[in-house]
Design an enzyme around this catalytic site. Structure first.
Site, PDB file in Angstrom:
ATOM      1  N   GLU A  15      53.040  13.295   6.306  1.00 16.32           N
ATOM      2  CA  GLU A  15      53.816  13.154   7.529  1.00 16.32           C
ATOM      3  C   GLU A  15      53.126  14.030   8.555  1.00 16.32           C
ATOM      4  OE1 GLU A  15      57.785  14.904   7.898  1.00 16.32           O
ATOM      5  OE2 GLU A  15      57.041  14.747   9.947  1.00 16.32           O
ATOM      6  N   CYS A  65      58.490  17.650  14.339  1.00 17.11           N
ATOM      7  CA  CYS A  65      57.671  16.433  14.453  1.00 17.11           C
ATOM      8  C   CYS A  65      58.460  15.381  15.220  1.00 17.11           C
ATOM      9  CB  CYS A  65      57.325  15.864  13.080  1.00 17.11           C
ATOM     10  SG  CYS A  65      56.690  17.096  11.962  1.00 17.11           S
TER      11      CYS A  65
HETATM   12  C1  SIN Z   1      60.709  17.084  11.199  1.00 18.19           C
HETATM   13  O1  SIN Z   1      60.437  16.755  10.052  1.00 18.19           O
HETATM   14  O2  SIN Z   1      59.877  17.659  11.931  1.00 18.19           O
HETATM   15  C2  SIN Z   1      62.061  16.873  11.803  1.00 18.19           C
HETATM   16  C3  SIN Z   1      63.068  16.043  11.141  1.00 18.19           C
HETATM   17  C4  SIN Z   1      64.125  15.713  12.154  1.00 18.19           C
HETATM   18  O3  SIN Z   1      64.361  16.482  13.075  1.00 18.19           O
HETATM   19  O4  SIN Z   1      64.693  14.627  12.099  1.00 18.19           O
END
Ligand code: SIN
Length: 547
Positions: A293, A327
């Site tokens: 990710e 993210c």
């Molecule tokens: C992330 O994984 O950066 C955020 C997940 C979210 O805020 O939905």
């Protein structure tokens, strides 16, 4: 040995505590933070269950008070990676052979320990080490990590139950084997929950893991490791190696027993890793699973019918909570010209009221960004916004690194919908808006889809149902997590499995069964009860022949 088709406890999302003044959780957390701040913790690596010290130390500093060192960690080298891989390989046979429900029990115990005694510890570590405010820490290092542990046990049980049909005289079975080799987990600074999940999800399914946390989040990673060990994780199942990614990453990535990579971090690093794996593809014992990710340039798109109050709140929370270092954070917005004058005024007023400072002061919404490199990048973007004729700074625009890496929440209007600030990921509290002619809704949806290489999160705000349907269709591949009348952040395990495609990653959905499926290699077993004893088929028999 115990026998049975065991039903795992039905997972439920961990309730979020509110830390209101006078609440017991508030005073317990404040005491923990004070204790953490009054000492400098020495942090070893953990390899094969042993604490490993190298004497080559690096600091853990509070981002909002960078002169203050809360920990010093021992950095490893390629030789420690080799030790960690050997420890993982040694632990593998016994761990893989352990009944899945026994493995599950260890992680369920970790979840319960985290819901109780470890809660202030992990929240406190995330507040001081990563500059999260109390609510952002609670939803991450407590609730989300607890949810990952409990829901993943549920998904594991669902996977085990998924078995094929069997025809007459035959019994077909699926044996869910762990991958052959070790898994490398590389975790980011921005979510303690992700740091805990990336090594523990593959481990739950019988894999053994080499875990390299981000150097800027070693302080909380240390307590995650302690939590798992106290929960009963056997030695060598997860091995935590510390140090620079450049030093420890490549030697693990080119190892012939590498069976999988579980990564969250930057797109650039992910691509480099994938390239390295590609270059070495003939040398691995099995094709490594690559789960990543990475970045995002997440959008909020407003239809001319959008409700201004909910849109403004979603933009402020989505763009500026945790300093925009998610993210999923909103970093570009498309606003129709009929709404812009009122929204501009509303956002300008609200952003000016956002309290920023030490996150241990629970009155603050924002803390500091993680480190100097991030600060410099964001300060440069603010400068660009101030100096270029393409942009207008509507709110914020300043930064100050003197005590902590503070970057003011910044709202910029861009005349060019494809400008750098509209299309590049910055990973900080900077939201860029493009104002489009109200009549160009469809055209602007297409522009939004094409503008960035990412596909992680996005939102449509609309009171017109047909417009929401059109946006959902037009932006189908623009976001792996798509929100209607809600901010694009804050995915909850078990409710909104998280991940996106395009340059944002492999979309294997952390907090979902799809992620867990990547860590098993199913073996099909067909058993025939009375096998045939003659190779000839009836069509080959002679006329009148019967057997
Ligand atoms: C992330 O994984 O950066 C955020 C997940 C979210 O805020 O939905």
């Amino acid at each position: 040995m115990s026998c049975g088709h065991f039903k795992v406890p039905i997972p439920k999302n961990e309730p979020v505590k509110d830390y209101a003044p006078g609440s017991p959780e508030r005073s317990e957390l404040q005491e923990t933070i004070a204790r953490m701040r009054s000492a400098t913790r020495e942090i070893p690596m953990v390899i094969g269950g042993r604490e490993v010290r190298t004497g080559t130390l690096a600091d853990c500093r509070e981002p909002h008070d960078h002169a203050h060192v809360i920990g010093r960690f021992h950095q490893g080298s390629a030789a420690h990676v080799a030790d960690a891989i050997a420890a993982a390989q040694k632990a593998k046979p016994e761990w893989a052979a352990m009944p899945w429900e026994a493995r599950a029990a260890i992680f369920l115990r970790a979840a319960d320990l985290l819901a109780t005694r470890y809660r202030p510890i992990l929240n406190g570590a995330t507040i001081v080490g990563q500059s999260k405010n109390v609510m952002q820490a609670e939803i991450d290092s407590a609730c989300e990590l607890i949810d990952f542990l409990r829901y993943n046990v549920g998904y594991m049980s669902e996977i085990m139950r998924n078995q094929p049909e069997s025809g007459a005289g035959v019994w077909n079975r699926l044996d869910y084997r762990p991958l052959e080799g070790f898994v490398l987990a590389i975790t980011p600074f921005n979510f303690t929950a992700i740091a805990g999940n990336l090594p523990s999800a593959p481990a739950m399914l019988g894999n053994t893991v080499v875990w390299k946390p981000a150097s800027t989040a070693v302080y909380s990673a240390h307590f995650v490791m302690q939590l798992l060990m106290e929960a009963g994780l056997p030695d060598g199942v997860i091995n935590m190696v510390l140090g620079s990614g450049r030093e420890v990453g490549p030697s693990a990535l080119v190892h012939p027993d590498l069976a999988g990579v579980h990564f969250t971090g930057s797109t650039g690093v992910f691509r480099q890793m994938w390239r390295l794996l590609g270059d070495n593809i003939a040398d691995y014992r099995t094709y490594p699973r690559i789960v990543g990710e990475t970045g995002g340039k997440d959008f909020v798109f407003a239809h001319p019918s959008a409700d201004i109050d909910s849109l403004a709140t979603a933009l402020v929370r989505g763009a500026f909570e945790y300093q925009g270092q998610k993210c999923s954070a909103a970093s570009r917005a498309y606003i129709p010209d009929n709404l812009w004058p009122r929204l501009r005024e509303r956002l300008g007023d609200e952003i000016a009221t956002i309290p920023m400072g030490d996150p241990a002061d629970f009155g603050n919404l924002m803390g500091a960004v993680i480190d100097r490199a991030s600060f410099d990048k964001l300060a440069a973007a603010q400068r660009e916004a101030r100096e270029s004729a393409d942009y207008e700074v509507i709110a914020g625009g300043e930064s100050d690194p003197s005590k902590g890496y503070f970057v003011a929440p910044t709202l910029v209007k861009s005349a060019d919908p494809k400008s750098r600030l509209m299309s590049e990921e910055l990973f900080g509290p900077l939201l860029t808006v493009y104002v489009y002619p109200e009549r160009d809704f469809l055209k602007t949806l297409r522009l939004c889809d094409e503008t960035s290489p990412y596909g992680l999160t996005g939102a449509i705000f609309s009171r017109d149902r047909q417009a929401a349907v059109i946006a959902t269709e037009e932006l189908r591949h623009a976001a792996g997590n798509f929100y209607i009348n809600d901010k694009p952040t804050g995915a909850v395990v078990g409710q909104q499995p998280f991940g996106g495609g395009r340059a944002s990653g492999t979309n294997d959905k952390a907090g979902g069964i799809w992620n867990m499926l990547r860590w098993v290699s199913p073996r099909t077993i067909k058993e025939t009860f009375v096998p045939p004893t003659d190779y000839r088929y009836p069509h080959m028999w002679a006329q009148g022949e019967r057997r």
